[in-house]
Design an enzyme around this catalytic site. Structure first.
Site, PDB file in Angstrom:
ATOM      1  N   HIS A 140      -1.376   5.886   6.526  1.00 42.02           N
ATOM      2  CA  HIS A 140      -0.868   4.677   7.161  1.00 42.02           C
ATOM      3  C   HIS A 140      -0.008   5.038   8.365  1.00 42.02           C
ATOM      4  CE1 HIS A 140      -1.433   2.216   3.233  1.00 42.02           C
ATOM      5  NE2 HIS A 140      -2.503   2.177   4.001  1.00 42.02           N
ATOM      6  N   HIS A 183     -10.576   0.434   7.542  1.00 48.05           N
ATOM      7  CA  HIS A 183      -9.312   0.983   7.036  1.00 48.05           C
ATOM      8  C   HIS A 183      -9.561   1.935   5.867  1.00 48.05           C
ATOM      9  CE1 HIS A 183      -4.884   0.546   6.150  1.00 48.05           C
ATOM     10  NE2 HIS A 183      -5.318   0.943   4.964  1.00 48.05           N
ATOM     11  N   GLU A 184     -10.374   1.497   4.911  1.00 47.85           N
ATOM     12  CA  GLU A 184     -10.646   2.349   3.753  1.00 47.85           C
ATOM     13  C   GLU A 184     -11.416   3.600   4.157  1.00 47.85           C
ATOM     14  OE1 GLU A 184      -9.013   1.718   1.199  1.00 47.85           O
ATOM     15  OE2 GLU A 184      -8.418  -0.256   1.888  1.00 47.85           O
ATOM     16  N   CYS A 187       0.845  -1.193   0.000  1.00 45.73           N
ATOM     17  CA  CYS A 187       0.000   0.000   0.000  1.00 45.73           C
ATOM     18  C   CYS A 187       0.876   1.237   0.000  1.00 45.73           C
ATOM     19  CB  CYS A 187      -0.925  -0.005   1.212  1.00 45.73           C
ATOM     20  SG  CYS A 187      -2.098   1.332   1.183  1.00 45.73           S
ATOM     21  N   HIS A 197      -9.111   6.163   5.459  1.00 47.10           N
ATOM     22  CA  HIS A 197      -8.499   6.987   4.412  1.00 47.10           C
ATOM     23  C   HIS A 197      -9.465   8.067   3.941  1.00 47.10           C
ATOM     24  CE1 HIS A 197      -4.737   4.956   4.051  1.00 47.10           C
ATOM     25  NE2 HIS A 197      -5.268   3.794   3.702  1.00 47.10           N
TER      26      HIS A 197
END
EC number: 3.4.24.82
Length: 839
Positions: free
Chosen positions: A371, A361-362, A194, A365
């Protein structure tokens, strides 16, 4: 910036180790029957020799051949279907039968896409299961629609995905048309893939501002979309599965470590059918994300108050997503886009119940989180914070006590405090109720393995300790084995007599009650005031409080209200010898940063840029090169206490322009008068104005503006196409500050004068050429007009304020009583002197 999320051991975790060497095989342990379980450790893998191509040649176009006769119209699907399928040099015989327990019609969800049609009398939406080549260890799980096949095949340790080829022609026998057969690609063990980076800029905050530095309830109204591959894989359990996954993701956002009251709310659930109505879902994660983002916008309503409006959208798919170099990608999203209707979206590759953490997690963002190992998180996180939180680049195990890192909490807090979460303030009217039970009660360990590794996978019970990592059965080169993705068992999964898992630990069921009772949080005391941001000229200092009395638990309400307060400090004037303003000092700090501008001849002379900067960007450090005129945002925030503009007493606080009085006190109502006296009444100066009409070729002196002049305004009007007059400014030493040496500045600019004073110039090509500024001037300035032709109907006017001369106090005329008193005093003095002379 789009990014690819990689999670540990994707190739091994899926059970396929094609071409990965070396590997570590542990001693075998007995299982049911004569099967052997090979324990494979992800940590033992070295980088593989697989090429870096994002799409290795692992797919081909095939024509399935139906062997058991035609389907007669009106009779529906036969009880048993036989298909012959060529697959990568082998021939597969699929023996399929209808699964009576799977009915998509039972889902209370919205169905989009091409509606199933009765093609050849076949029953639409039929789900089939069966075996391959008679192997009882194999699994075929397919959605059958009039000969079109969509689903997953698992045979001898290989996972194959089959789907109809859009526009594919039927075979020569009139059977099913062309299909794409894709072998799930092995991946390297190279670790994180990533590569998300901080975006070069942030989206513009809405003018609908929330209270600054306040903890406010945010409701993320979410559209959840499942593609046809999800429907084929999960069948009738799709809705429950999706809501279970979203409930786990919502639970993560309820954890106090995020330091904000965020509620993830599902307001709409959509299942896509086959056809061209939905987004184009394919191996490329980036293209899939772009297609989904464009498609979901058409489903949304622009009015945030509309019940049908959603703030973000998530697509779940069983498609194997690939990034730039590998197919490790489990999700993708843009950074900091939560209230952008065109970009507030994410895609998630379904990977079992742990997909909840991929979704969280997405969405992290989307909330501007980076991260935990990014450069921006350095200094915010501890040494172990790069691998145990939701925003870890490779997620192995999320710490249940602190799922969000300090860096994630800081980024989402700054994001919301700066006005980018304006669309999240409205409470949804009719959210879908998410499951409140622990997911392990609905999905036992065997089912969790099936969701993660496929229908034939089961839990490997011989591997202690329970709950810490889910090990599931699989096959490698015809041998039975156990595999894991290092994710813990789902909370609530039975792990022993009267025991269940919670946070990766096996607890007695009586202890689980403590995890199911919400506890609201409460504010702790205010902390002490921090250091002042400036030593003079008006700085800012902060004090904060935390939601720690008590800390919210088990999804309890997070504290609401003001979490940070600030005040002015060190408001006294800076020494008169200060050559630069506070903003000029910050720009000048980049003069020798040649590493940032390698194509520029260094060192550069950076000065503040004010002209052309939008009000919302006033608190960014926008600087321009004095010689070249190029300007850049060198820092997304100026230092706290920096004036928002030369003509404003307001100051920047954490990137926001906050009102302050002319006394440099935040919240003060004191203002400068036209004489630039703080709190004055305007009586200490007088206005001077005039016009100029005696034009001759060259430079003409108009007026000398004296030192101390304030509120300067010069304007000359005329058509730019025929204009032949231009403003110019001359300094006392004979040099020009503006438009000297017959050289004009065409565009708007700030004319910086001695004494940290600047005038705003419209540019020579403006429809109305102007000069303006508050002053006061530190030294006299000569206003000139440059005549370059025959002036026609030219008009030039100017005005400014100059200090009134201070009157010399006159001696008051004495009254008659004062004269008599003084006369008697003088006579008394003379009398004494006379007596002294006689002696």
């Amino acid at each position: 910036m789009s990014h690819m999320d990689s999670h540990p051991g994707r190739g091994l975790a899926d059970g396929w180790l094609w071409g990965i060497q070396p590997r570590l095989l542990l001693p075998t342990v007995p299982v049911s029957g004569s099967r052997l379980v090979w324990l494979l450790l992800l940590a033992s893998l070295l980088p593989s020799a697989w090429p870096a191509s994002p799409l290795p040649r692992e797919e081909e176009i095939v024509f399935p051949e139906k062997l058991n006769g035609s389907v007669l119209p009106g009779l529906g699907a036969p009880a048993r279907l036989l298909y012959r399928l060529p697959a990568f040099g082998e021939t597969l015989l699929l023996e399929l039968e209808k699964d009576p327990g799977v009915q998509v019609e039972g889902l209370t969800v919205q169905y989009l896409g091409r509606a199933p049609e009765l093609l050849g009398g076949a029953e639409p939406g039929t789900y089939l299961t069966g075996t391959i080549n008679g192997d009882p260890e194999s699994v075929a799980s397919l959605h059958w629609d009039g000969g079109a096949l969509l689903g997953v095949l698992q045979y001898r340790g290989t996972e194959l995905h089959i789907q109809p080829l859009e526009g594919g022609a039927p075979n020569s026998a009139g059977g099913p048309g062309a299909h794409i057969l894709r072998r799930k690609s092995p991946v390297s063990g190279q670790g994180p893939m990533c590569n998300v980076k901080a975006p070069p800029g942030k989206p513009s905050p809405s003018p609908r501002r929330a209270k600054r530095f306040a903890s406010l309830s945010r409701f993320v109204e979410t559209l959840v979309v499942a593609d046809d591959k999800m429907a084929a894989f999960h069948g009738a359990g799709l809705k429950r599965y999706l809501l279970t996954v979203m409930a786990a993701a919502a639970k993560a956002f309820k954890h106090p470590s995020i330091r904000n009251p965020v509620s993830l709310v599902v307001t709409r659930l959509v299942v896509l059918g086959p056809g061209e109505e939905g987004p184009q879902v394919g191996p490329s994660a980036a293209q899939t994300l772009r297609s989904f983002c464009a498609w979901q916008r058409g489903l949304n309503t622009p009015d945030d108050a509309d019940p049908g409006h959603f703030d973000t959208a998530i697509l779940f798919t069983r498609q194997d997503l690939c990034g730039v170099s590998t197919c490790d990608t489990l999700g993708m999203a843009d950074v900091g886009t939560v209230c952008d209707p065109a970009r507030s979206c994410a895609i998630v590759e379904d990977d079992g119940l742990q997909s909840a953490f991929t979704a969280a997690h997405e969405l992290g963002h989307v909330f501007s989180m980076l991260h935990d190992n990014s450069k921006q998180c350095t200094g915010l996180n501890g040494p172990e914070s790069t691998s145990r939180h939701v925003m870890a680049p490779v997620m192995a195990h999320v710490d249940p006590e602190e799922p969000w890192s300090p860096c994630s909490a800081r980024f989402i807090t700054d994001f919301l405090d700066n006005g980018f979460g304006h669309c999240l303030l409205d409470k949804p009217e009719a959210p879908l109720h998410l499951p409140v039970t622990f997911p392990g009660k609905d999905y036992d360990a065997d089912r969790q393995c099936q969701l993660t590794f496929g229908p034939d996978s089961r839990h490997c019970p011989q591997l202690p300790p329970p709950c810490a990592a889910l090990w599931c059965s699989g096959h490698l080169n015809g041998h039975a084995m156990c595999q894991t993705k290092h994710s813990p068992w789902a909370d609530g999964t039975p792990c022993g007599p009267a025991q269940a898992c919670m946070g990766g630990r096996c607890l007695h069921v009586d202890q689980l009650q403590a995890f199911n009772v919400p506890q609201a949080g409460g504010w702790g005391p205010w902390g002490s005031w921090g250091d002042c941001s400036r030593s003079c000229g008006g700085g800012v200092q902060f004090s904060s409080r935390d939601c720690t009395r008590p800390v919210p638990r088990n999804g309890g309400k997070y504290c609401e209200g003001r979490r940070t307060r600030f005040r002015s400090c060190n408001t006294q004037d800076c020494p008169t010898g200060s050559a630069l303003t506070f903003r000029e000092e910050q720009c000048a700090a980049y003069n020798h940063r040649t590493d940032l501008f390698k194509n520029f001849p260094g060192p550069m002379d950076w000065v503040p840029r004010y002209t052309g900067v939008a009000p919302r960007d006033q608190c960014k450090l926008t600087c321009q090169t004095r010689a070249l005129g190029y300007y850049y945002v060198l820092d997304p925030r100026v230092a706290d206490g920096t004036p928002c503009s030369p003509d404003s007493s307001s100051v920047c606080v954490q990137g926001r322009c906050i009102h302050a009085g002319c006394d440099r006190v935040i919240g003060s109502k004191k203002k400068f008068d036209k004489c630039m006296v703080c709190g004055g009444d305007g009586s200490s100066c007088s206005k001077q104005s005039g016009s100029f009409k005696k034009f001759r070729y060259g430079y003409n002196n108009v007026v000398t503006i004296p030192a101390g002049a304030t509120h300067i305004l010069v304007r000359q009007q005329g058509s730019p196409s025929v204009r032949s007059l231009y403003l110019a400014l001359k300094l006392p030493d004979g040099s020009y500050a503006l438009n000297g040496e017959y050289t004009l500045i065409p565009s708007p600019t700030d004319v910086v004068l001695p004494g940290a004073v600047s005038l705003r110039y419209s540019g020579a090509t403006a429809a109305s050429e102007t000069l303006s500024g508050h002053g006061p001037l530190a030294e006299p300035l000569t206003l000139q007009v440059l005549v370059a032709g025959n002036p026609q109907n030219a008009r030039l006017r100017y005005s400014f304020f100059v200090p009134r001369p201070r009157p010399v106090p006159s001696t008051p005329r004495p009254t008659p009583q004062d004269w008599l008193r003084r006369k008697s005093q003088i006579l008394e003095i003379l009398r004494r002197r006379s007596w002294a002379g006689r002696k």
